[in-house]
Design an enzyme around this catalytic site. Structure first.
Site, PDB file in Angstrom:
ATOM      1  NE  ARG A 196      -2.753   0.510   3.499  1.00 34.83           N
ATOM      2  CZ  ARG A 196      -2.189   0.470   4.716  1.00 34.83           C
ATOM      3  NH1 ARG A 196      -1.298   1.367   5.097  1.00 34.83           N
ATOM      4  NH2 ARG A 196      -2.499  -0.491   5.554  1.00 34.83           N
ATOM      5  CE1 TYR A 226     -17.159  14.419 -13.484  1.00 35.46           C
ATOM      6  CE2 TYR A 226     -16.259  14.035 -11.289  1.00 35.46           C
ATOM      7  CZ  TYR A 226     -16.804  13.550 -12.461  1.00 35.46           C
ATOM      8  OH  TYR A 226     -16.973  12.204 -12.610  1.00 35.46           O
ATOM      9  CG  ASP A 256     -10.864  18.502 -12.074  1.00 36.45           C
ATOM     10  OD1 ASP A 256     -10.132  18.079 -12.986  1.00 36.45           O
ATOM     11  OD2 ASP A 256     -11.888  17.899 -11.682  1.00 36.45           O
ATOM     12  CE  LYS A 280     -13.406  11.271 -17.002  1.00 36.96           C
ATOM     13  NZ  LYS A 280     -13.683  12.418 -16.158  1.00 36.96           N
TER      14      LYS A 280
HETATM   15  C1  LIG Z   1     -14.179  12.395 -14.850  1.00 38.52           C
HETATM   16  C2  LIG Z   1     -13.781  13.582 -14.088  1.00 38.52           C
HETATM   17  C3  LIG Z   1     -13.414  13.504 -12.756  1.00 38.52           C
HETATM   18  C4  LIG Z   1     -13.529  12.221 -11.963  1.00 38.52           C
HETATM   19  O1  LIG Z   1     -12.733  11.196 -12.437  1.00 38.52           O
HETATM   20  P1  LIG Z   1     -13.122   9.668 -12.134  1.00 38.52           P
HETATM   21  O2  LIG Z   1     -11.873   8.942 -12.413  1.00 38.52           O
HETATM   22  O3  LIG Z   1     -14.261   9.354 -13.049  1.00 38.52           O
HETATM   23  O4  LIG Z   1     -13.536   9.586 -10.696  1.00 38.52           O
HETATM   24  C5  LIG Z   1     -12.997  14.644 -12.121  1.00 38.52           C
HETATM   25  N1  LIG Z   1     -12.941  15.823 -12.774  1.00 38.52           N
HETATM   26  C6  LIG Z   1     -13.285  15.941 -14.052  1.00 38.52           C
HETATM   27  C7  LIG Z   1     -13.184  17.270 -14.714  1.00 38.52           C
HETATM   28  C8  LIG Z   1     -13.725  14.835 -14.752  1.00 38.52           C
HETATM   29  O5  LIG Z   1     -14.098  14.967 -16.025  1.00 38.52           O
END
Ligand SMILES: *Cc1c(COP(=O)(O)O)cnc(C)c1O
Length: 404
Positions: free
Chosen positions: A65, A120, A192, A217
């Protein structure tokens, strides 16, 4: 035994340009018999050679971990992309867990935080439930207010959360101006940066202190894993690292390996996403059915000047608002699309579309688009095929309108 030749290390790679770093980052082939890629370490227990070493936790690795050569390889590769002001990178099991953990790491009961109204949506839910329960108050602010956000600071404002462009609606934010206002009162800027990635937005150069990405993503790039990253500067890295460790967050080695594999082609993929998305956005802008296109790289987008000043590129995600038509006409268009999948997430090699409506959850601003809204992710297909698919979709939309 023959001596291994030196391999350019992450720190030595700092003079190298981004595309070269993407190839070199996190690799040490001669530590692994010369194999180009790092091995995937599946492990919980790590053995110590004697009782003294175990008691003193003496050893390069202590427990699965707490980090493996596989997790360290991805952390190092992303660290190298974030630039010299980044002090460390932590991996989380999803993008949302990276957002929530970054927030939890920086606040304590009684604190106040400022969050952009166009974040988000699950980020809002984390603020409104987990943080609210712990006595942390969130104020949502208009993403367009820039330096005026200073007027919303309270004595216990701990951080300002930014996301640009905004989720679904693509508002651009003046991040350097917000950062200046935040730093004047000792507050952190948490971003973000999933849409742009460090390739298209060097967050730490623009005043961001903690930058989060949904590695799910573009880093992964193939719609096959969930992963998040938290990068922090020297001021906040210890808090981030300790919170990730204390909450037991870690990512499975196969997912880390796939993310690392995706990362190697991030730059070439983003180039194509950028080019194709702009082509499709321009085509959509010329369509009589389209009211407006929300894409900051388009010259007449309200956020274009900020995008041009601060960003190095645009990725493959943008939205459009259609002129008013009944919902069943929009569905007739969407349901027959052959190349655009309908589903959440984005950043993979494939094109996607979703209808969306922010009206029910924005609180500092009003979402009144003037027609049905669609968000597109433009994948790596041939643009001519994508445009033909959308063209046929508009024909179905008209047929449904005329049949009504
Ligand atoms: C998809 C997304 C997230 C979250 O990511 P996950 O891996 O799906 O939890 C956070 N911020 C933005 C801008 C996103 O598009």
């Amino acid at each position: 035994m023959s001596k291994s030749p030196p391999f350019p290390t992450v720190s030595a790679a700092n003079e190298l340009r981004t595309d070269t770093r993407l190839v070199l980052g996190g690799r040490d082939p001669f530590a692994h018999h010369g194999f180009v890629n790092p091995p995937v370490y599946h492990g919980s227990t790590v053995l110590y050679g004697n009782a003294r070493d175990l008691i003193d936790h003496r050893g390069r690795y202590q427990y699965g971990r707490r980090g493996t050569p596989t997790s360290e390889a991805l952390e190092a590769a992303i660290h190298d992309l974030e630039g010299p002001a980044c002090a460390g990178v932590a991996l989380c099991p999803s993008g949302l867990s990276a957002v929530a953990t970054a927030l939890l790491a920086l606040v304590r009961a009684g604190d106040h935080i400022l969050v952009s109204d166009s974040v988000y949506r699950p980020t809002r839910i984390a603020c409104d439930t987990v943080l609210a329960r712990l006595g942390v108050e969130t104020t949502y602010y208009d993403p367009l207010m820039g330096a005026d956000v200073a007027g919303l600071f309270k004595p216990d404002t701990k951080l300002v959360f930014v996301e640009a462009p905004g989720s679904q609606s693509f508002e651009m934010q003046n991040i350097p101006a917000i950062a200046e206002a935040a730093h004047r009162v000792g507050a952190a800027v948490v971003m973000d940066n999933t849409w742009a990635t460090p390739l298209f937005f060097p967050a730490f150069e623009k005043g961001v202190d903690v930058s989060v990405q949904a590695g799910t993503k573009y880093i992964a790039g193939h719609s096959d894993l969930m992963l998040g990253t938290i990068s922090a500067n020297k001021t906040y890295w210890t808090q981030i690292k300790d919170t990730v460790a204390a909450t037991g967050l870690c990512v499975g080695p196969d997912d880390i390996y796939l993310a690392l594999r995706g990362l190697r082609t991030l730059s070439v993929r983003l180039d194509r996403h950028q080019k194709s998305a702009l082509e499709v956005a321009r085509w959509l802008k010329g369509r009589p059915e389209v009211l407006r296109v929300m894409h900051p790289a388009l010259e007449d987008d309200p956020g274009h000047a900020l995008w041009k000043r601060d960003f190095l590129g645009a990725s493959g995600l943008f939205s459009v608002v259609l002129k008013p038509v009944p919902e069943n006409a929009v569905h007739a268009m969407l349901d027959g699309l052959k190349l655009f999948g309908m589903g959440f997430s984005w950043g993979g090699y494939e094109s996607l579309v979703i209808p969306f409506d922010c009206a029910g959850y924005r609180t500092a601003t009003q979402w009144t688009p003037g027609g049905p809204a669609l968000r597109f992710h433009i994948g790596l297909e041939d643009v001519r095929d994508l445009v033909a698919d959308l063209d046929a979709g508009f024909k179905r939309l008209h047929a449904a309108v005329n049949a009504a």
